[in-house]
Design a protein around this motif. Sequence first.
Motif, PDB file in Angstrom:
ATOM      1  N   LYS A 194       1.081  -1.659  -0.126  1.00 27.37           N
ATOM      2  CA  LYS A 194      -0.191  -0.324  -0.465  1.00 27.37           C
ATOM      3  C   LYS A 194       0.617   0.867   0.395  1.00 27.37           C
ATOM      4  O   LYS A 194       0.738   2.064  -0.727  1.00 27.37           O
ATOM      5  N   ASP A 195       1.921   0.834   0.590  1.00 28.09           N
ATOM      6  CA  ASP A 195       2.452   2.842   0.994  1.00 28.09           C
ATOM      7  C   ASP A 195       3.377   2.706  -0.671  1.00 28.09           C
ATOM      8  O   ASP A 195       3.349   4.033  -0.673  1.00 28.09           O
ATOM      9  N   SER A 196       3.846   1.672  -0.989  1.00 29.89           N
ATOM     10  CA  SER A 196       4.658   1.469  -1.970  1.00 29.89           C
ATOM     11  C   SER A 196       4.328   2.104  -3.605  1.00 29.89           C
ATOM     12  O   SER A 196       4.449   2.907  -4.058  1.00 29.89           O
ATOM     13  N   VAL A 197       2.242   1.682  -3.639  1.00 27.65           N
ATOM     14  CA  VAL A 197       1.719   2.075  -5.066  1.00 27.65           C
ATOM     15  C   VAL A 197       1.091   3.308  -4.594  1.00 27.65           C
ATOM     16  O   VAL A 197       1.050   4.036  -5.019  1.00 27.65           O
ATOM     17  N   GLU A 198       0.718   3.426  -3.758  1.00 28.33           N
ATOM     18  CA  GLU A 198      -0.368   4.496  -2.455  1.00 28.33           C
ATOM     19  C   GLU A 198       1.309   5.953  -2.888  1.00 28.33           C
ATOM     20  O   GLU A 198       0.886   7.727  -2.360  1.00 28.33           O
ATOM     21  N   ALA A 199       2.581   5.852  -2.788  1.00 29.88           N
ATOM     22  CA  ALA A 199       3.774   7.093  -2.681  1.00 29.88           C
ATOM     23  C   ALA A 199       3.599   8.638  -3.020  1.00 29.88           C
ATOM     24  O   ALA A 199       2.910   8.001  -4.488  1.00 29.88           O
ATOM     25  N   GLY A 200       3.699   9.603  -2.697  1.00 29.58           N
ATOM     26  CA  GLY A 200       2.756  11.003  -3.277  1.00 29.58           C
ATOM     27  C   GLY A 200       1.461  10.920  -2.659  1.00 29.58           C
ATOM     28  O   GLY A 200       1.733  12.002  -3.482  1.00 29.58           O
ATOM     29  N   ARG A 201       1.113  10.256  -2.298  1.00 28.90           N
ATOM     30  CA  ARG A 201      -0.612  10.533  -2.688  1.00 28.90           C
ATOM     31  C   ARG A 201      -0.852  11.210  -1.286  1.00 28.90           C
ATOM     32  O   ARG A 201      -0.933  10.274  -0.317  1.00 28.90           O
ATOM     33  N   ARG A 202      -1.672  12.314  -1.183  1.00 24.87           N
ATOM     34  CA  ARG A 202      -2.134  13.032   0.097  1.00 24.87           C
ATOM     35  C   ARG A 202      -3.328  12.347   0.400  1.00 24.87           C
ATOM     36  O   ARG A 202      -3.831  12.206  -0.367  1.00 24.87           O
ATOM     37  N   PRO A 203      -3.475  11.706   1.389  1.00 23.37           N
ATOM     38  CA  PRO A 203      -4.521  11.654   2.221  1.00 23.37           C
ATOM     39  C   PRO A 203      -6.168  11.871   1.380  1.00 23.37           C
ATOM     40  O   PRO A 203      -5.654  13.938   1.512  1.00 23.37           O
ATOM     41  N   GLY A 204      -7.122  11.947   1.481  1.00 25.58           N
ATOM     42  CA  GLY A 204      -7.463  12.805   0.298  1.00 25.58           C
ATOM     43  C   GLY A 204      -8.148  12.651  -0.703  1.00 25.58           C
ATOM     44  O   GLY A 204      -8.522  13.521  -2.083  1.00 25.58           O
ATOM     45  N   GLU A 205      -6.862  12.799  -2.160  1.00 25.67           N
ATOM     46  CA  GLU A 205      -6.576  12.313  -2.950  1.00 25.67           C
ATOM     47  C   GLU A 205      -7.365  11.615  -4.082  1.00 25.67           C
ATOM     48  O   GLU A 205      -7.364  10.332  -3.466  1.00 25.67           O
ATOM     49  N   SER A 206      -7.108  11.893  -4.921  1.00 27.97           N
ATOM     50  CA  SER A 206      -7.800  11.096  -5.844  1.00 27.97           C
ATOM     51  C   SER A 206      -6.419   9.474  -5.797  1.00 27.97           C
ATOM     52  O   SER A 206      -5.740   9.274  -5.852  1.00 27.97           O
ATOM     53  N   ALA A 207      -7.677   8.328  -6.649  1.00 26.55           N
ATOM     54  CA  ALA A 207      -6.392   7.327  -6.072  1.00 26.55           C
ATOM     55  C   ALA A 207      -5.604   6.934  -7.516  1.00 26.55           C
ATOM     56  O   ALA A 207      -5.002   8.016  -8.019  1.00 26.55           O
ATOM     57  N   VAL A 208      -4.401   6.697  -6.621  1.00 25.38           N
ATOM     58  CA  VAL A 208      -3.194   6.411  -8.442  1.00 25.38           C
ATOM     59  C   VAL A 208      -3.642   5.848  -9.118  1.00 25.38           C
ATOM     60  O   VAL A 208      -3.814   4.888  -9.285  1.00 25.38           O
ATOM     61  N   ARG A 209      -3.547   6.275 -10.267  1.00 23.43           N
ATOM     62  CA  ARG A 209      -3.673   5.534 -11.577  1.00 23.43           C
ATOM     63  C   ARG A 209      -2.603   4.819 -12.465  1.00 23.43           C
ATOM     64  O   ARG A 209      -1.888   5.083 -12.806  1.00 23.43           O
TER      65      ARG A 209
END
Length: 139
Positions: free
Chosen positions: A124-139
Amino acid sequence: MSTVSGMPQVDLVEETFIAAAPALVEARIRQPAFTARLWPDLRLQVQADRGVEGLRWTASGALVGSTEIWLQAYRDGVLVHTYLRCDPTRPNAPTEAVQVSPRAAVRELQRRAKYAKRVLWELKDSVEAGRRPGESAVR
């Protein structure tokens, strides 16, 4: 690979939400390094390839039975359902199930649940890296 008592002694069900496209998570779980990290003491053989919905394996080694990762698209991400339905094996007999005490089975289940959660959170941490809470999912 049948169970000793008809029901697996180690029956793990784990869920983790990842705010990323299912296809992105699927690509990661297919990497041999991921499955080796998730279950390092098991030898896995693909039993069912469900594409973007995940994989099911037969397992042998320290445990014998099956394991699965089911990817379920959910909102703007994916629920990663992890199953481990196995029995402990006799030493040096990676496909021979052995009955253990209920207390030993619970300890094994708890140990594997904690370990699996740690590995899934690393994913999860690796895939979501750079995404802030509340932002859209990583595509």
